[in-house]
Design a protein around this motif. Structure first.
Motif, PDB file in Angstrom:
ATOM      1  N   ILE A  79       0.862  -1.205   0.000  1.00 26.39           N
ATOM      2  CA  ILE A  79       0.000   0.000   0.000  1.00 26.39           C
ATOM      3  C   ILE A  79       0.890   1.244   0.000  1.00 26.39           C
ATOM      4  N   ALA A  80       1.971   1.198   0.796  1.00 25.36           N
ATOM      5  CA  ALA A  80       2.885   2.348   0.873  1.00 25.36           C
ATOM      6  C   ALA A  80       3.473   2.668  -0.500  1.00 25.36           C
ATOM      7  N   ILE A  81       3.887   1.634  -1.228  1.00 24.61           N
ATOM      8  CA  ILE A  81       4.465   1.834  -2.568  1.00 24.61           C
ATOM      9  C   ILE A  81       3.442   2.527  -3.477  1.00 24.61           C
ATOM     10  N   ARG A  82       2.199   2.025  -3.419  1.00 28.21           N
ATOM     11  CA  ARG A  82       1.165   2.580  -4.302  1.00 28.21           C
ATOM     12  C   ARG A  82       0.764   3.997  -3.856  1.00 28.21           C
ATOM     13  N   ALA A  83       0.761   4.230  -2.549  1.00 24.22           N
ATOM     14  CA  ALA A  83       0.411   5.573  -2.054  1.00 24.22           C
ATOM     15  C   ALA A  83       1.455   6.584  -2.518  1.00 24.22           C
ATOM     16  N   GLN A  84       2.719   6.143  -2.546  1.00 23.79           N
ATOM     17  CA  GLN A  84       3.772   7.035  -3.039  1.00 23.79           C
ATOM     18  C   GLN A  84       3.582   7.335  -4.519  1.00 23.79           C
ATOM     19  N   ALA A  85       3.121   6.337  -5.255  1.00 25.22           N
ATOM     20  CA  ALA A  85       2.842   6.568  -6.677  1.00 25.22           C
ATOM     21  C   ALA A  85       1.717   7.587  -6.845  1.00 25.22           C
ATOM     22  N   MET A  86       0.856   7.697  -5.836  1.00 21.10           N
ATOM     23  CA  MET A  86      -0.210   8.707  -5.863  1.00 21.10           C
ATOM     24  C   MET A  86       0.295  10.049  -5.326  1.00 21.10           C
ATOM     25  N   LYS A  87       1.621  10.140  -5.079  1.00 19.72           N
ATOM     26  CA  LYS A  87       2.268  11.350  -4.570  1.00 19.72           C
ATOM     27  C   LYS A  87       1.813  11.690  -3.152  1.00 19.72           C
ATOM     28  N   MET A  88       1.626  10.665  -2.370  1.00 20.50           N
ATOM     29  CA  MET A  88       1.268  10.870  -0.958  1.00 20.50           C
ATOM     30  C   MET A  88       2.510  10.720  -0.099  1.00 20.50           C
ATOM     31  N   ARG A  89       2.479  11.323   1.083  1.00 26.80           N
ATOM     32  CA  ARG A  89       3.520  11.132   2.069  1.00 26.80           C
ATOM     33  C   ARG A  89       3.061   9.986   2.967  1.00 26.80           C
ATOM     34  N   VAL A  90       3.966   9.031   3.214  1.00 27.75           N
ATOM     35  CA  VAL A  90       3.603   7.840   3.991  1.00 27.75           C
ATOM     36  C   VAL A  90       4.245   7.877   5.375  1.00 27.75           C
ATOM     37  N   VAL A  91       3.450   7.654   6.407  1.00 33.30           N
ATOM     38  CA  VAL A  91       3.956   7.447   7.766  1.00 33.30           C
ATOM     39  C   VAL A  91       3.312   6.165   8.282  1.00 33.30           C
ATOM     40  N   TYR A  92       3.798   5.641   9.393  1.00 23.75           N
ATOM     41  CA  TYR A  92       3.210   4.378   9.851  1.00 23.75           C
ATOM     42  C   TYR A  92       3.273   4.219  11.358  1.00 23.75           C
ATOM     43  N   HIS A  93       2.385   3.354  11.837  1.00 22.13           N
ATOM     44  CA  HIS A  93       2.395   2.946  13.247  1.00 22.13           C
ATOM     45  C   HIS A  93       2.314   1.417  13.291  1.00 22.13           C
ATOM     46  N   GLY A  94       3.024   0.841  14.219  1.00 18.58           N
ATOM     47  CA  GLY A  94       2.985  -0.602  14.425  1.00 18.58           C
ATOM     48  C   GLY A  94       3.637  -0.874  15.761  1.00 18.58           C
ATOM     49  N   ARG A  95       3.852  -2.150  16.045  1.00 16.60           N
ATOM     50  CA  ARG A  95       4.435  -2.476  17.352  1.00 16.60           C
ATOM     51  C   ARG A  95       5.845  -1.912  17.481  1.00 16.60           C
ATOM     52  N   ARG A  96       6.559  -1.882  16.370  1.00 15.09           N
ATOM     53  CA  ARG A  96       7.915  -1.358  16.472  1.00 15.09           C
ATOM     54  C   ARG A  96       8.336  -0.619  15.193  1.00 15.09           C
ATOM     55  N   ARG A  97       9.336   0.211  15.362  1.00 17.87           N
ATOM     56  CA  ARG A  97       9.911   0.935  14.232  1.00 17.87           C
ATOM     57  C   ARG A  97      10.682  -0.062  13.368  1.00 17.87           C
ATOM     58  N   GLN A  98      10.583   0.092  12.044  1.00 21.31           N
ATOM     59  CA  GLN A  98      11.314  -0.793  11.145  1.00 21.31           C
ATOM     60  C   GLN A  98      12.472   0.004  10.541  1.00 21.31           C
ATOM     61  N   ALA A  99      13.658  -0.343  10.986  1.00 18.57           N
ATOM     62  CA  ALA A  99      14.845   0.462  10.656  1.00 18.57           C
ATOM     63  C   ALA A  99      15.074   0.585   9.152  1.00 18.57           C
ATOM     64  N   ASP A 100      14.681  -0.427   8.383  1.00 18.30           N
ATOM     65  CA  ASP A 100      14.945  -0.404   6.933  1.00 18.30           C
ATOM     66  C   ASP A 100      13.914   0.386   6.138  1.00 18.30           C
ATOM     67  N   GLU A 101      12.876   0.848   6.808  1.00 20.14           N
ATOM     68  CA  GLU A 101      11.825   1.564   6.073  1.00 20.14           C
ATOM     69  C   GLU A 101      12.079   3.069   6.122  1.00 20.14           C
ATOM     70  N   PRO A 102      11.877   3.748   4.999  1.00 19.10           N
ATOM     71  CA  PRO A 102      12.195   5.181   4.955  1.00 19.10           C
ATOM     72  C   PRO A 102      11.126   6.069   5.586  1.00 19.10           C
ATOM     73  N   PHE A 103       9.980   5.511   5.927  1.00 18.39           N
ATOM     74  CA  PHE A 103       8.845   6.325   6.369  1.00 18.39           C
ATOM     75  C   PHE A 103       8.954   6.705   7.847  1.00 18.39           C
ATOM     76  N   VAL A 104       8.387   7.840   8.188  1.00 14.70           N
ATOM     77  CA  VAL A 104       8.394   8.280   9.592  1.00 14.70           C
ATOM     78  C   VAL A 104       7.532   7.336  10.424  1.00 14.70           C
ATOM     79  N   TYR A 105       8.074   6.930  11.574  1.00 14.65           N
ATOM     80  CA  TYR A 105       7.373   6.009  12.477  1.00 14.65           C
ATOM     81  C   TYR A 105       6.758   6.780  13.629  1.00 14.65           C
ATOM     82  N   TYR A 106       5.519   6.453  13.962  1.00 16.44           N
ATOM     83  CA  TYR A 106       4.856   6.996  15.145  1.00 16.44           C
ATOM     84  C   TYR A 106       4.670   5.856  16.137  1.00 16.44           C
ATOM     85  N   SER A 107       5.165   6.049  17.340  1.00 16.52           N
ATOM     86  CA  SER A 107       4.937   5.011  18.355  1.00 16.52           C
ATOM     87  C   SER A 107       3.538   5.158  18.945  1.00 16.52           C
TER      88      SER A 107
END
Ligand code: 8YV
Length: 309
Positions: free
Chosen positions: A155-183
């Protein structure tokens, strides 16, 4: 002697054919008298194809070795009970990522531009009386993804293709992902224009999209649920969509499927979809093949393809 399998839900014809070619299949979901069926064949069954398996059913099947779930989400299976009984559980990951991600973007555009409502507007003959109200675009907006897992990343890949800014929340931050993490989920909802739910259902995530999170998303915010109805406080969501303290929602899943709160039917800030994220022939075929492949591997004594327990 073919191995006895219990089928607990309707599967694709291709999957049912593949199962019938190799196994003796008993269809619990079609049995008029489920008790009688279990009493007759319960002690022969070594595998289950389909979901919705609680401890009570496992206890009726003393030789059960595997539950091969049709779906990536296995919240309808009591995995702890399975583990305690040495029963393996498999799901159908990856093969449905693209289908679910595609529908997510589809529903987002459908909601942002009110595509179903515009279609109705034309069919109802309203166009000659004036144009449809102006709507909103995805580009330039922030989408907060709740659950940056296999599907979340598509979904993140496709949202970027729509020129959206992607952020995410989950149990933990994923170091390899470029998106801003919210705890903190509410903080992410406050900062995002869209909140897309694509995290697993079950006890650990029950109603985590609470009234407070929905309030943080706010009157300009849009909610998209592609995961399970259980993650959202549905009563609060309906109320807030009605009084417009939540901007809108595109919903593929609900708390009591196939029942949908009737209050949603009259709302024009809502797009409704009958739990069809993975519902394409292409994807359902692959999911069915994975169910069969996991059963085959189990009974051949080979490593399971996609075990979760
Ligand atoms: C299926 C799903 O519709 O994979 C999942 O978790 O929700 C869907 O792909 C469902 O599991 C089939 O019963």
């Amino acid at each position: 002697m073919p191995i006895d399998i219990l089928q607990t839900s309707k599967l694709l014809a291709s999957c049912e054919q593949a199962l019938a070619a190799k196994y003796t299949v008993h269809k619990l979901h079609e049995a008029a008298d489920k008790e009688a069926l279990l009493a007759a064949i319960g002690d022969k069954v070594r595998g289950i194809a389909g979901g919705g398996v609680k401890a009570e059913l496992m206890d009726r099947l003393p030789r059960l070795e595997i539950i091969a779930n049709f779906g990536v989400g296995y919240d309808s299976i009591d995995t702890q009970a399975a583990k305690a009984r040495n029963i393996r559980v498999t799901n159908t990951p990856n093969v449905l990522n693209d289908a679910v991600a595609e529908l997510t973007i589809g529903l987002m555009i459908a909601l942002g531009r009110r595509i179903p409502q515009a279609d109705r507007y034309v069919r109802d003959g309203n166009w000659p009386r004036g144009g449809f109200p102006l709507q909103s675009e995805l580009n330039g907006k922030t989408v907060g993804i709740l659950g940056l897992g296999r599907i979340g990343k598509e979904i993140a890949i496709r949202a970027q293709a729509m020129k959206m800014r992607v952020v995410y929340h989950g149990r933990r931050r994923q170091a390899d992902e470029p998106f801003v993490y919210y705890s903190d989920l509410a903080e992410m909802a406050r900062d995002a224009d869209w909140l897309v739910i694509i995290a697993p259902g079950g006890k650990g995530t029950e109603k985590i999209v609470s009234r407070q999170v929905l309030a943080a998303l706010g009157p300009e915010g849009y909610l998209v649920n592609m995961a399970r109805g259980s993650l959202v406080d549905e009563a609060a969501m309906v109320e807030m969509l009605q009084n417009k303290t939540l901007g809108g929602a595109a919903l593929d899943v609900f708390e009591q499927e196939p029942q949908v709160p009737a209050a949603l039917f009259g709302l024009d800030n809502v797009v409704l979809s009958p739990h069809q994220g993975s519902a394409t022939r292409q994807t359902r075929d692959k999911m069915g093949a994975l169910v069969v492949a996991n059963l085959d591997a189990c009974f051949a004594g080979e490593p399971l393809i996609s075990p979760v327990v």
